[in-house]
Motif scaffolding. Structure first.
Motif, PDB file in Angstrom:
ATOM      1  N   SER A 319       0.823  -1.203   0.000  1.00 42.10           N
ATOM      2  CA  SER A 319       0.000   0.000   0.000  1.00 42.10           C
ATOM      3  C   SER A 319       0.856   1.252   0.000  1.00 42.10           C
ATOM      4  CB  SER A 319      -0.929  -0.014   1.225  1.00 42.10           C
ATOM      5  OG  SER A 319      -1.648   1.198   1.323  1.00 42.10           O
ATOM      6  N   GLU A 321       4.006   1.501  -1.028  1.00 42.79           N
ATOM      7  CA  GLU A 321       4.717   1.594  -2.300  1.00 42.79           C
ATOM      8  C   GLU A 321       3.799   2.096  -3.404  1.00 42.79           C
ATOM      9  OE1 GLU A 321       6.346  -2.269  -2.953  1.00 42.79           O
ATOM     10  OE2 GLU A 321       8.105  -1.914  -1.672  1.00 42.79           O
ATOM     11  N   GLU A 322       2.578   1.579  -3.436  1.00 41.50           N
ATOM     12  CA  GLU A 322       1.640   2.006  -4.475  1.00 41.50           C
ATOM     13  C   GLU A 322       1.255   3.476  -4.304  1.00 41.50           C
ATOM     14  OE1 GLU A 322      -1.565  -0.719  -4.205  1.00 41.50           O
ATOM     15  OE2 GLU A 322      -0.400  -2.428  -4.958  1.00 41.50           O
TER      16      GLU A 322
END
Length: 756
Positions: A319, A321-322
């Motif tokens: 989450s 990283e996104e």
């Protein structure tokens, strides 16, 4: 009854640990039993050597018997039903199993990759931790608290530390590490929770060889692995009949490689447990690695709880990283939009559009320097290598012929010649924008000198000993200074470069289509103009001849009756008509140049030069002309048309040297780069190079008609002939010091050209 062969052959020093088939070890750890069933009736096919204590009548009597028959005298109908309904992947807890002897076990079933229904019976043990950890119900409060703490963590380090702490509370291990894999599969310890019994590894890096490729693949399939006692004696797996060893990929009791056991002894950890941290696509991100200073068992329920925590950590990491990726892409998209807008405003030059504001192109990828390399040139911005080195890098990329987007943070490791300019180009991100010409957008990053703390010297890999393969023995911190590497390119930066490439290629393709359409229109117009000029010049020849003829008749028959002024008028009319006739003839000849088919043959151009010299003898009468005709290579050309080229160049040389005594005219030729270069040099009046662009135009003259006769179309004819042969023509001169004309002809054979 046979022993299921140990496929790993641990005592064979010729088998490296990276090739050892660890999923079929042929044995299990001794804190439980294993039974494997096959067929619709679930007949017993494999059993661990100690399983006779849980099989009524012993192993030999049970082999080949269906599971329902084997346990008919025991109250385990739910176990038989569970074994018939096993999922395709992963283990399933089947409850408690009590043998006829009264011994209690946790029953765990799974379906092996080779199709067996496998039952593992882990012996129950007394949990010596601060709280019971044998059931999910008992573990749930701690797991729920850990989930809440993970949700509140605001950084990757905090997430990892929270997970390490929670896993240690659940399992009671002395040390728990959260270990992240790098791009090259080295591992870095991001977080650690321990009680001080074992040394700290926080912040250390471990080489990829510590966890070889086949072990990483196994971690992706089976996310849990427990080694309760490093000094255990493996229990062999027996088989009802000869055959391949049983696949133990999903088995919790699976025996492990002797090489890894020695690795644990060298590390000083008698017990260990690992839980995989998997990305959403199933790829391995890292491990939760647990160690203990003495042998230690962990229940299946506790292992599952740790698995849940690891996957919660993976979800939170993904989450973050996104979210970071989305924020970076949104920011970089605005930069990309500005770059494309400037490209649209400067369609004639790709470099002008992209480098109108250099900081935008650099910020798009977080680079310190950039280069736009096209057929038209090389434009640089920021800190870059010299242009010659940039062109060398582009040539190297073109030879590689790999992906349209290339990135590396260690260019010198791939291109050693890049080491001298590591201070500007240790990192390279490049996108190809043309396959026809080596055209690239290149971004550069400088070297970032950094230190890496390793858990042992990575330069000392495992080496085969006379008896078996030994892992490295030292885990003492070892510090390395890393050079010739830049900061890594992020996924968002790489994707932004890819998107910009797509947009640039679109702009280039649209421009190419527009040029192709324009070229088509120009070609049609040129054909129409050529046909028109041919028609007009052909139709005008007769009227001009009539004017000249009748003017001559008028002067001959009526001249005596005309006044002096009248005779002068008649002479002017005749001269003007003759000049117009020559212009028409020249225009007709020029238009025919594009309509006549080439008939190339191989010949010596010196022969043609000799013919032209003989034709020019009348113009040389009474003059001193020194001809210097050198040897020339054979050429492949249309001799008739090439004769016209020499006719124009040599007649001009004779004409423009008429006030020189002696006049010197040189003709020579040589091979250069796969083409023949021919030169015609004179010591005549020359011309100003400021007007050289007019030299080959139709009806263009650089000298007054009163000084030198001519219609101004000869050099245009010469250029057209040379270009139809695939060559080039140009000139260099200086007023009063003569002129040199050069033209080239390709050396290879040219196909016969049809008329345009």
């Amino acid at each position: 009854m046979t022993v299921s062969g140990n496929a790993s052959v641990p005592d064979d020093p010729t088998i490296g640990c990276d090739r050892e088939p660890i999923h079929v070890p042929g044995s299990i750890q001794p804190h439980g039993h294993l039974l494997a069933f096959a067929g619709d009736g679930l007949a017993l096919i494999h059993a661990s050597a100690g399983a006779g204590t849980v099989l009524p009548g012993g192993i030999a009597a049970a082999f080949g018997q269906p599971i329902a028959h084997i346990f008919a005298d025991l109250p385990h109908e739910h176990l038989c039903e569970g074994m018939r309904g096993l999922p395709e992947t992963g283990p399933l807890q089947l409850g408690r199993f009590r043998a006829a002897s009264g011994a209690a076990f946790q029953a765990i079933g799974h379906r092996s990759l080779d199709g067996h229904a496998v039952l593992e019976l882990e012996s129950e043990f007394k949990d010596d931790g601060p709280a019971p950890r044998s059931t999910l119900e008992a573990l749930y409060p701690g797991v729920r608290e850990a989930f809440a703490r993970l949700g509140r963590a605001t950084s990757l380090e905090a997430l990892a530390a929270t997970a390490a702490s929670a896993v240690r509370r659940i399992t009671g291990f002395d040390r728990v590490l959260v270990y992240r894999f790098e791009e090259n599969w080295d591992g870095t310890v991001l977080a650690e929770d321990g009680n001080g019994r074992l040394p700290s590894y926080l912040g250390l890096r471990f080489p990829a060889s510590d966890i070889p490729a086949q072990a990483r693949r196994l971690y992706e399939i089976n996310s849990q692995r427990l080694i309760a006692d490093v000094d255990y004696t493996p229990v062999p797996i027996l088989s009802a009949r000869p055959g391949p060893p049983l696949d133990l990929t999903y088995a919790g009791l699976r025996s492990v490689s002797p090489v890894h056991l020695q690795y644990m002894r060298n590390m000083g950890t008698p017990a260990s447990m690992s839980v995989s941290i998997l990305r959403g696509d199933g790829q391995l991100w890292g491990l939760v690695s647990c160690h203990h200073a003495e042998p230690r068992r962990v229940s299946f329920a506790a292992r599952n709880a740790c698995d849940m925590l690891a996957q919660m950590l993976a979800v939170r990491v993904a989450s973050r990283e996104e979210m970071a990726f989305a924020e970076a892409r949104a920011r970089l998209k605005s930069l990309e939009g500005r770059l494309l807008a400037r490209m649209a405003a400067a369609p004639a030059s790709l470099a002008d559009g992209l480098l109108a504001v250099p900081s935008d192109l650099l910020e798009l990828t977080g680079a310190a320097g950039a280069a736009v390399l096209t057929e038209g040139g090389c434009a640089l911005a920021g800190r870059t290598p010299p242009e010659a080195e940039v062109r060398r890098i582009a040539g190297w990329l073109a030879k590689r012929g790999e992906d349209e987007v290339f990135e590396t943070c260690s260019l010198a490791s791939l291109l050693p010649e890049a080491s001298p300019f590591a201070d500007t180009a240790s990192g390279l991100l490049a996108v190809s924008i043309s396959k026809l010409h080596p055209s690239y957008l290149l971004w550069f990053r400088p070297e970032v000198v950094r230190t890496v703390a390793w858990g042992g010297d990575p330069r000392k890999p495992a080496e085969p000993a006379p008896d078996r393969l030994h892992p490295r023995r030292s885990f003492a911190a070892w510090v390395e200074t890393v050079r010739l590497r830049s900061a890594a390119w992020s996924t968002a930066e790489i994707e932004s470069a890819r998107d910009l490439r797509t947009a640039v290629v679109g702009v280039v393709l649209r421009a190419a289509e527009e040029r192709a359409e324009l070229s088509g229109r120009l070609e049609r117009v040129n054909k129409e103009l050529a046909a028109f000029s041919y028609s007009v010049s052909h139709d005008l020849r007769a009227p001009f001849r009539h004017i000249v003829g009748f003017a001559e008749l008028l002067r001959e028959h009526e001249g005596v009756s005309l006044s002096e002024r009248g005779r002068r008028y008649v002479a002017t009319i005749a001269a003007a008509a003759e000049t117009a006739g020559r212009l028409v003839d020249a225009l007709l000849n020029f238009s025919q140049m594009g309509r006549t088919a080439l008939v190339p043959i191989e010949f010596d151009p010196a022969v043609v030069v000799a013919e032209v010299r003989r034709a020019l003898e009348p113009e040389q009468a009474g003059r001193r002309i020194e001809w210097r005709v050198g040897p020339m290579p054979m050429v492949q050309a249309d001799p008739t048309m090439l004769k016209q080229v020499f006719q124009n160049l040599l007649s001009n040389a004779v004409k423009y040297t008429r006030d020189r005594s002696p006049a010197v005219i040189e003709v020579s030729g040589e091979m250069s780069g796969g083409e023949v270069v021919i030169r015609v040099r004179d010591n005549g009046v020359g011309f100003d190079m400021a007007y050289a662009h007019k030299l080959f135009g139709v009806f263009q003259r650089l000298h007054r008609a009163e000084e030198f006769e001519g219609v101004g179309i000869g050099l245009a004819n010469a250029q057209r002939i040379v270009e139809r042969h695939g060559g080039r023509i140009w000139a260099k001169a200086e007023p009063g010091k003569g002129a040199t004309f050069h033209f080239t002809l390709p050396r290879q054979e040219a196909p016969t050209e049809e008329a345009n």
